[in-house]
Write an enzyme that holds these catalytic residues in place. Structure first.
Site, short mmCIF file in Angstrom:
data_model
loop_
_atom_site.label_atom_id
_atom_site.label_comp_id
_atom_site.label_asym_id
_atom_site.label_seq_id
_atom_site.Cartn_x
_atom_site.Cartn_y
_atom_site.Cartn_z
N GLU A 35 0.85 -1.32 -0.10
CA GLU A 35 -0.61 0.16 0.09
C GLU A 35 1.07 1.05 0.29
OE1 GLU A 35 -3.00 1.25 0.05
OE2 GLU A 35 -2.42 2.69 0.16
N GLN A 36 0.52 2.28 -1.01
CA GLN A 36 1.63 3.20 -1.18
C GLN A 36 1.07 4.41 0.56
OE1 GLN A 36 0.07 5.60 -4.28
NE2 GLN A 36 -2.07 6.09 -3.78
N ARG A 109 -16.55 3.78 6.24
CA ARG A 109 -15.39 2.80 5.58
C ARG A 109 -14.32 2.57 6.76
NH1 ARG A 109 -15.79 4.42 -0.57
NH2 ARG A 109 -12.97 3.33 -0.46
N TYR A 215 -28.23 7.41 5.14
CA TYR A 215 -27.96 6.77 6.43
C TYR A 215 -27.33 6.60 7.31
CZ TYR A 215 -24.51 4.83 2.89
OH TYR A 215 -22.70 4.61 1.94
N ASP A 293 -11.49 -0.89 -8.27
CA ASP A 293 -12.05 -0.01 -8.75
C ASP A 293 -11.38 0.18 -10.43
OD1 ASP A 293 -14.85 0.70 -7.53
OD2 ASP A 293 -13.31 2.86 -7.15
C1 LIG Z 1 -19.32 8.14 -2.71
C2 LIG Z 1 -18.93 7.06 -2.83
C3 LIG Z 1 -20.13 6.18 -2.47
C4 LIG Z 1 -19.74 5.17 -2.42
N1 LIG Z 1 -20.77 3.93 -2.45
C5 LIG Z 1 -20.75 2.16 -2.12
C6 LIG Z 1 -21.43 1.86 -1.49
O1 LIG Z 1 -22.21 1.81 -1.31
N2 LIG Z 1 -21.38 0.30 -1.07
C7 LIG Z 1 -20.38 0.07 -2.37
O2 LIG Z 1 -19.56 -1.03 -2.11
N3 LIG Z 1 -19.58 0.95 -3.03
C8 LIG Z 1 -19.38 2.06 -2.82
N4 LIG Z 1 -18.78 3.15 -3.18
C9 LIG Z 1 -17.65 2.49 -4.14
C10 LIG Z 1 -16.21 1.87 -3.66
O3 LIG Z 1 -16.33 3.14 -2.67
C11 LIG Z 1 -15.30 1.43 -4.03
O4 LIG Z 1 -15.76 1.38 -5.75
C12 LIG Z 1 -14.20 1.03 -3.70
O5 LIG Z 1 -13.45 1.86 -2.84
C13 LIG Z 1 -13.44 0.52 -4.64
O6 LIG Z 1 -11.94 -0.02 -3.86
P1 LIG Z 1 -10.51 -0.21 -3.80
O7 LIG Z 1 -9.12 -1.54 -3.79
O8 LIG Z 1 -10.66 -1.10 -5.86
O9 LIG Z 1 -10.08 0.80 -4.55
P2 LIG Z 1 -9.30 1.70 -3.66
O10 LIG Z 1 -10.51 2.40 -2.23
O11 LIG Z 1 -9.58 4.13 -4.27
O12 LIG Z 1 -8.24 1.37 -3.47
C14 LIG Z 1 -7.02 1.28 -4.35
C15 LIG Z 1 -5.59 1.76 -2.94
O13 LIG Z 1 -4.41 1.38 -3.90
C16 LIG Z 1 -3.78 2.29 -3.18
N5 LIG Z 1 -2.30 2.71 -4.39
C17 LIG Z 1 -3.23 3.43 -5.33
N6 LIG Z 1 -1.51 3.43 -6.22
C18 LIG Z 1 -0.88 2.69 -5.74
C19 LIG Z 1 0.70 2.62 -5.88
N7 LIG Z 1 1.28 2.93 -7.28
N8 LIG Z 1 1.23 1.30 -5.06
C20 LIG Z 1 0.33 1.00 -3.71
N9 LIG Z 1 -0.96 1.72 -3.97
C21 LIG Z 1 -0.89 2.39 -4.56
C22 LIG Z 1 -4.74 3.43 -3.15
O14 LIG Z 1 -3.45 4.13 -1.69
C23 LIG Z 1 -5.74 2.84 -1.80
O15 LIG Z 1 -5.82 2.37 -1.04
C24 LIG Z 1 -18.41 3.94 -3.13
C25 LIG Z 1 -17.87 5.43 -4.18
C26 LIG Z 1 -17.77 6.52 -3.41
C27 LIG Z 1 -17.08 7.68 -4.00
#
Ligand SMILES: Cc1cc2nc3c(=O)[nH]c(=O)nc-3n(C[C@H](O)[C@H](O)[C@H](O)COP(=O)(O)OP(=O)(O)OC[C@H]3O[C@@H](n4cnc5c(N)ncnc54)[C@H](O)[C@@H]3O)c2cc1C
Length: 403
Positions: A35-36, A109, A215, A293
């Protein structure tokens, strides 16, 4: 726990990366998460965890942690923007748990991330490691980090979010499309809202060019809201820009007093622009793949972004549980084949909800409301979404090596 021969690096320790780390560990993969950030970092916001995700999280041993800080809403309540009229009220609570075997939670979160991190071995989590370079060879992947660390692994998954370095290194830069919407997000101490006598439901208010979701989280101590507004232009894609409460209030002039009351209670809001991405045709190249994502960022209009990331990790773990290091590329292709159609479908449905939620008053809105009024509380139409078990692969789709 027995280990197979596969070593794996997960890049990104967000919700998706940590959930995948836990699933992979339980499948016997020798996994480390990089993790960065220097520590765990999450934005101050709530998230809904639907049964398709809580099923995976319970299996990972997080049932107690979720129950401790999560809130189980009694219903989804869809309402009209000005007079608050009920458009559809769908019982959740025990109903959804009875239908799918697992609860629907609303959770902060940071609480979810803490629960995931608490269950993952600290010696396998490497904070302060930003991936800078990736090189794939026939039999292994090399990765370099800003910290100077250099690793070699059998497989690597990019769980590094919407601006994924891993995705960019394999598939080139992407061009996000601004959807014409921005979202204000905020958390309001519940005691400031006592006069509104809010029920413990997830409420979705629909109106012309806007919608508002709220909520409770953290044992009902905080109310989370997301206020989505159509706006012509935007240049940055960030989760952490501050927004002015006064601007949000102005945007919701004329809306129901409950909405304005919630906005009046908040100290600080974040402003966030919504960008759209077309589904990626491929997630995996050789020994490298993507999850969350990084490969299917979606509009939050079905509350499924994190849920799909959690599902990805569960399926990835099943695909890797029965292979040795030689078979990693096939296993990753199988993972992509199993996951890509489902995630793309949910991405597309989430985008469609923007139009549906924001209809101006008129014939289309009347038709939508009439359809909602006929809405059923029978769960059969959403069984494909909430009843899905990402940790089980049907025998028909399993033709893996090593069986
Ligand atoms: C307003 C809002 C409401 C939402 N509501 C919901 C909900 O109710 N239910 C739901 O299921 N989803 C919801 N989502 C979507 C959800 O938040 C995202 O889809 C989810 O957080 C994606 O998780 P992830 O781990 O793929 O990415 P992220 O949470 O973006 O995590 C990526 C991680 O990678 C790290 N990183 C990035 N680049 C590097 C690198 N080069 N080297 C090392 N580490 C790195 C970052 O620091 C971060 O910690 C919502 C989103 C938003 C914005």
């Amino acid at each position: 726990m027995t280990r197979n021969e596969v070593s794996m690096a997960v890049i990104g320790g967000g919700i998706g990366g940590l959930a995948a780390g836990l699933s992979l560990l339980r499948a016997g993969v020798d996994v480390h998460v990089y993790e960065q950030s220097r520590g765990l970092s999450e934005v101050g916001a709530g998230i809904q965890v639907s049964p398709n995700a809580s099923r995976v999280l319970h299996r990972l041993g997080l049932a107690e942690a979720l129950a401790m800080s999560g809130v189980k809403p009694v219903a989804w309540h869809q309402r009209r923007w000005d007079d608050g009229r009920t458009l559809l009220r769908t019982p959740l609570g025990e109903d959804i748990e009875a239908a799918f075997g697992f609860p629907h939670y609303q959770i902060h979160r940071a609480d979810l991330l803490d629960a995931l991190a608490g269950a993952f071995p600290a010696e396998r989590f490497h904070a302060g490691h930003r991936l800078t370079r990736l090189a794939e060879h026939e039999d292994h992947v090399e990765a370099e980090f800003e910290s100077g660390t250099h690793i070699g692994v059998d497989a690597l998954v990019g769980a590094d979010g919407i601006h994924s370095t891993v995705r960019c290194s394999r598939f080139g830069p992407d061009i996000p499309h601004y959807t014409g919407c921005v979202a204000y997000r905020g958390l309001v101490p519940a005691d400031r809202l006592a006069h509104l006598d809010l029920e413990v439901t997830a409420q979705i208010w629909m109106g012309p060019g806007k919608h508002f979701v709220h909520y409770f989280v953290q044992n009902r101590r905080l109310l989370n809201f997301i206020a989505v507004i159509e706006q012509d232009s935007w240049t940055r894609e960030s989760w952490t820009d501050q927004g002015e409460v006064a601007d949000a209030l102005a945007a919701f002039a004329g809306w129901h007093p409950q909405i304005r009351g919630i906005l009046e209670g908040v100290d600080k809001t974040f402003l966030w622009a919504l960008f759209d991405r077309k589904p990626l045709a491929r997630w995996s190249v050789g020994r490298v793949t993507l999850l969350g994502d990084a490969c299917h960022a979606m509009l939050p209009f079905m509350a499924q972004g994190a849920a799909q990331a959690i599902e990805d990790g569960a399926t990835l773990a099943v695909c890797l549980s029965k292979v040795d290091a030689r078979d990693v590329p096939d296993a990753l292709r199988r993972y992509e084949t199993l996951r890509q159609p489902r995630a793309s479908r949910i991405q597309a449905l989430s985008a469609k909800n923007k139009t549906r939620f924001h209809l101006p008053d008129g014939p289309d809105q009347e038709e939508r409301d009439a359809e909602l009024a006929r809405g059923t509380t029978d769960w059969s139409s959403s069984a494909w979404l909430y009843g899905h078990d990402a940790g089980v692969i049907e025998p028909a789709s399993w033709c893996g090596a090593g069986e």
